[in-house]
Design a protein around this motif. Structure first.
Motif, PDB file in Angstrom:
ATOM      1  N   MET A  44     -23.762   2.360 -12.594  1.00 38.93           N
ATOM      2  CA  MET A  44     -24.474   2.051 -11.087  1.00 38.93           C
ATOM      3  C   MET A  44     -25.785   3.152 -11.190  1.00 38.93           C
ATOM      4  SD  MET A  44     -21.322   1.663  -8.374  1.00 38.93           S
ATOM      5  CE  MET A  44     -20.702   3.309  -8.620  1.00 38.93           C
ATOM      6  N   LYS A  45     -25.512   4.135 -11.825  1.00 41.13           N
ATOM      7  CA  LYS A  45     -26.740   5.092 -11.830  1.00 41.13           C
ATOM      8  C   LYS A  45     -28.088   4.619 -12.658  1.00 41.13           C
ATOM      9  CE  LYS A  45     -24.844   9.720 -11.100  1.00 41.13           C
ATOM     10  NZ  LYS A  45     -24.261  10.924 -11.555  1.00 41.13           N
ATOM     11  N   VAL A  79     -14.152   6.445  -9.697  1.00 40.77           N
ATOM     12  CA  VAL A  79     -15.557   7.156  -9.882  1.00 40.77           C
ATOM     13  C   VAL A  79     -15.089   8.657  -9.430  1.00 40.77           C
ATOM     14  CG1 VAL A  79     -17.691   7.924  -9.005  1.00 40.77           C
ATOM     15  CG2 VAL A  79     -17.131   5.471  -9.932  1.00 40.77           C
ATOM     16  N   LYS A  80     -14.321   8.730  -8.284  1.00 38.30           N
ATOM     17  CA  LYS A  80     -13.930  10.036  -7.710  1.00 38.30           C
ATOM     18  C   LYS A  80     -12.817  10.718  -8.776  1.00 38.30           C
ATOM     19  CE  LYS A  80     -12.304  12.103  -3.383  1.00 38.30           C
ATOM     20  NZ  LYS A  80     -11.838  12.046  -1.995  1.00 38.30           N
ATOM     21  N   VAL A  96     -18.353   3.238 -14.633  1.00 40.21           N
ATOM     22  CA  VAL A  96     -18.798   2.712 -13.356  1.00 40.21           C
ATOM     23  C   VAL A  96     -19.990   3.362 -13.035  1.00 40.21           C
ATOM     24  CG1 VAL A  96     -18.273   2.109 -11.058  1.00 40.21           C
ATOM     25  CG2 VAL A  96     -16.571   1.516 -12.773  1.00 40.21           C
ATOM     26  N   GLU A  97     -19.696   4.744 -12.750  1.00 38.84           N
ATOM     27  CA  GLU A  97     -20.696   5.559 -12.232  1.00 38.84           C
ATOM     28  C   GLU A  97     -22.254   5.718 -13.184  1.00 38.84           C
ATOM     29  OE1 GLU A  97     -20.788  10.225 -10.592  1.00 38.84           O
ATOM     30  OE2 GLU A  97     -19.809   9.782 -12.413  1.00 38.84           O
ATOM     31  N   SER A  98     -22.023   5.513 -14.520  1.00 42.40           N
ATOM     32  CA  SER A  98     -23.199   5.599 -15.301  1.00 42.40           C
ATOM     33  C   SER A  98     -23.751   4.402 -15.356  1.00 42.40           C
ATOM     34  CB  SER A  98     -22.771   6.190 -16.807  1.00 42.40           C
ATOM     35  OG  SER A  98     -21.889   4.664 -17.443  1.00 42.40           O
ATOM     36  N   GLY A 115     -13.997   4.984 -14.425  1.00 40.44           N
ATOM     37  CA  GLY A 115     -14.731   5.442 -13.437  1.00 40.44           C
ATOM     38  C   GLY A 115     -16.319   6.080 -13.796  1.00 40.44           C
ATOM     39  N   ILE A 116     -16.191   6.944 -14.812  1.00 37.46           N
ATOM     40  CA  ILE A 116     -17.170   7.632 -15.413  1.00 37.46           C
ATOM     41  C   ILE A 116     -18.113   6.264 -15.918  1.00 37.46           C
ATOM     42  CG2 ILE A 116     -17.998   8.638 -17.278  1.00 37.46           C
ATOM     43  CD1 ILE A 116     -15.210  10.464 -16.976  1.00 37.46           C
ATOM     44  N   ARG A 146     -12.467  10.479 -11.844  1.00 30.37           N
ATOM     45  CA  ARG A 146     -13.301  10.884 -13.085  1.00 30.37           C
ATOM     46  C   ARG A 146     -12.460  10.175 -14.223  1.00 30.37           C
ATOM     47  NH1 ARG A 146     -17.846  11.433 -12.456  1.00 30.37           N
ATOM     48  NH2 ARG A 146     -18.285  12.626 -14.432  1.00 30.37           N
ATOM     49  N   ARG A 202     -15.083   3.240  -6.063  1.00 31.81           N
ATOM     50  CA  ARG A 202     -15.346   4.584  -5.884  1.00 31.81           C
ATOM     51  C   ARG A 202     -14.133   5.578  -5.936  1.00 31.81           C
ATOM     52  NH1 ARG A 202     -18.560   1.972  -1.619  1.00 31.81           N
ATOM     53  NH2 ARG A 202     -16.590   1.482  -0.494  1.00 31.81           N
TER      54      ARG A 202
END
Length: 270
Positions: free
Chosen positions: A61-62, A47-48, A57-59, A54-55, A50, A44
């Motif tokens: 998970m989405k 991701v936070k 990881v975010e993509s 992190g970006i 950016r 997290r």
């Protein structure tokens, strides 16, 4: 509060609702040299911030996909290295920290490049040697590993020296969960059996209504329990073979805590 005589590298394993969080908090309070390291928090944070990782990881998970084990391992390894808890076999080795990492300044033209970067052994291992045995390098690792395969990978750089298997009968947990009510805005949790609100169905602080979590239904919980049993069995077998597994059972967290504290002291305390 007690002091440790050597580094404790600990994982708590238990079914949802068994009280891992409660036992972790009590261990952290009793042993000030113990820290909590959460793989979820590390993810997290990136991701936070950016970061490119992190970006990614975010993509991931989405898209409903799992974050690769190698990336999680690398985040954990580098977090420990930043704290000075891993002896580096290569002083100038490739280090990725939470604040700044090789990947933050590196761009990837496609997913294959990114996958190659995070799965390369030099990155996953970070060139690290052995973990520190200093008592201040003690931690509870939360969220990873969840499978025997992940545990094997973790062994390569961070040999866990105590795995606690928390056991409470399914019927007891079901009763506990059926009485659980939550104040959504604050996350405060009540239980009609042992921690009831002052007024039924109402938060003590705000007076707002309490709700039941969707995953607190009996049917959903039985599915989660079954899945946990399937994945945890090989994980626990792995650590049993390593000689670091310790099992403790009880009908409540208060029954389990004194047993856990005694064993923890026996293994690690002065």
């Amino acid at each position: 509060m007690m002091r440790l005589r050597k580094a404790a590298r600990v994982i708590l394993v238990g079914a949802p609702g068994v009280g891992k969080g409660t036992q972790s908090e009590r261990l952290l309070q009793r042993f000030p040299q113990l820290s909590s390291i959460s793989s979820g928090d590390l993810l997290r944070h990136n991701v936070k911030q950016r970061t490119p990782l992190g970006i990614k990881v975010e993509s991931t998970m989405k898209a409903g996909l799992l974050v690769p084990d190698d990336l999680i391992l690398r985040l954990i390894n580098n977090e420990l290295n930043q704290r000075g808890w891993l002896y580096s076999s290569h002083p100038a080795g490739n280090v990725m920290t939470l604040a700044s990492c090789a990947a933050e300044t590196q761009s990837f033209s496609n997913d294959a490049d990114m996958a190659a970067f995070i799965s390369h052994p030099a990155h996953a291992r970070g060139g690290y040697g052995s973990p520190s045995e200093d008592p201040s390098a003690s931690f509870l690792l939360d969220g990873f590993p969840r499978t025997a395969t992940q545990a094997e990978r973790l062994d390569e750089t961070i040999p866990i020296n105590m795995v606690v298997s928390l056991k409470t009968p399914l019927a007891v947990i079901m009763e506990r969960i059926s009485g659980r009510w939550v104040h959504e805005a604050s996350g405060r949790v009540y239980n009609t059996t042992f921690n009831p609100p002052k007024v039924a169905g109402v938060d003590d602080v705000t007076g707002e209504p309490l709700v039941r979590r969707a995953d607190d239904s009996e049917e959903v919980y039985r599915q989660r329990w079954k899945k946990f049993e399937e994945t945890s069995e090989p994980l626990l077998e792995h650590y049993a073979r390593k000689g670091v597994l310790w099992e403790v059972s009880g009908m409540s967290s208060d029954e389990i805590t004194p047993k856990l504290m005694r064993e923890f002291e026996r293994r690690f305390a002065e």
